[in-house]
Design an enzyme around this catalytic site. Structure first.
Site, PDB file in Angstrom:
ATOM      1  CB  THR A  90      44.301  29.844  49.246  1.00 47.51           C
ATOM      2  OG1 THR A  90      44.717  29.750  47.872  1.00 47.51           O
ATOM      3  CG2 THR A  90      43.615  28.556  49.652  1.00 47.51           C
ATOM      4  CG  ASP A 133      37.697  40.080  34.274  1.00 44.75           C
ATOM      5  OD1 ASP A 133      37.968  39.112  33.537  1.00 44.75           O
ATOM      6  OD2 ASP A 133      37.197  39.957  35.407  1.00 44.75           O
ATOM      7  NE  ARG A 169      44.256  37.438  42.800  1.00 48.17           N
ATOM      8  CZ  ARG A 169      43.866  38.530  43.424  1.00 48.17           C
ATOM      9  NH1 ARG A 169      44.561  38.965  44.446  1.00 48.17           N
ATOM     10  NH2 ARG A 169      42.797  39.178  43.047  1.00 48.17           N
ATOM     11  CG  ASP A 225      40.223  40.874  37.128  1.00 51.29           C
ATOM     12  OD1 ASP A 225      40.140  39.968  37.966  1.00 51.29           O
ATOM     13  OD2 ASP A 225      40.911  40.787  36.091  1.00 51.29           O
TER      14      ASP A 225
HETATM   15  N1  URA Z   1      44.518  41.818  40.353  1.00 51.56           N
HETATM   16  C1  URA Z   1      43.734  42.695  39.689  1.00 51.56           C
HETATM   17  O1  URA Z   1      43.485  42.524  38.491  1.00 51.56           O
HETATM   18  N2  URA Z   1      43.237  43.768  40.356  1.00 51.56           N
HETATM   19  C2  URA Z   1      43.500  43.997  41.649  1.00 51.56           C
HETATM   20  O2  URA Z   1      43.033  44.983  42.195  1.00 51.56           O
HETATM   21  C3  URA Z   1      44.313  43.060  42.333  1.00 51.56           C
HETATM   22  C4  URA Z   1      44.807  41.981  41.663  1.00 51.56           C
END
Ligand code: URA
Length: 209
Positions: A108, A203, A104, A200
């Site tokens: 953007t 992570d 990502r 995330d």
């Molecule tokens: N990607 C993630 O890892 N967590 C989110 O909350 C949104 C996208």
């Protein structure tokens, strides 16, 4: 939300609640994700075709039913999709695996592709695209756009968590692709994170933060 399958089995909900907690360690998060992925696979493959086979029990011959796992492709959106794969492969060990590398763009929030590898003869296969989080929908849409060019027999999308924004975006771009999820959370924040969410996913799976 005709095309959304909410998997609300008590075991799935219990494990998801454990995973959401910020105090959960990387190893526990990964183990729970594996277990959840296996449980979700039961629901996602519920309509898989079976064929009749003749077998012999210790007592007599009989006809049983079996699936053809080789017809399935699990397509993982890197990197977080990898975290779901093991649990799914535990349940369907004969499935083929494809990978699509997307990140990502932090500014953007658009998906940028850097890797794409799918099994051959995908035209004869059913593809299940996996990513733990359906947030903006950009990665899922980009992955499915790309996979669709190869003309597979069918496509489904599986995530752990989503939100109304993600469902609307993916359903608008690919109305025929069913979405399987364990929860639909409240909203997306300005940084593209699901609230309340679990943070995330990449992570937390890989311990990179
Ligand atoms: N990607 C993630 O890892 N967590 C989110 O909350 C949104 C996208």
């Amino acid at each position: 939300m005709r095309n959304v399958h909410l998997i609300d089995h008590p075991l799935v909900q219990h494990k998801l609640t454990l995973m959401r907690q910020k105090s959960v360690s990387t190893s526990s998060f990964r183990r729970l994700l594996n277990e959840l992925a296996a449980l979700m696979t039961y629901e996602v493959t519920r309509d898989m075709p079976t064929h009749e086979v003749e077998i012999e029990t210790p007592l007599e011959k009989m006809k049983g039913r079996m699936i053809d796992g080789k017809k399935l492709v699990f397509a993982s959106i890197l990197r977080a999709g990898t975290g779901i794969l093991d649990g799914m492969l535990d349940v369907v060990p004969g499935a083929r695996v494809g990978h699509i590398g997307l990140y990502r763009d932090p500014k953007t929030l658009q998906a940028v592709e850097y890797y794409f590898k799918m099994p051959q003869d995908i035209q004869e296969r059913d593809v299940i695209v996996v990513d733990p989080m359906l947030a903006t929908g950009n990665s899922a849409i980009a992955a499915i756009d790309r996979i669709r060019q190869l003309n597979p027999r069918s496509i489904k999308f599986v995530c752990l968590l989503t939100c109304p924004e993600g469902i609307s975006a993916l359903s608008a771009a690919h109305p025929d692709v069913p979405i399987y999820t364990a929860a639909i959370d409240r909203e997306l924040n300005d940084h593209g994170y699901i609230l309340p969410g679990l943070g995330d996913a990449g992570d937390r799976i890989f311990g990179t933060k």
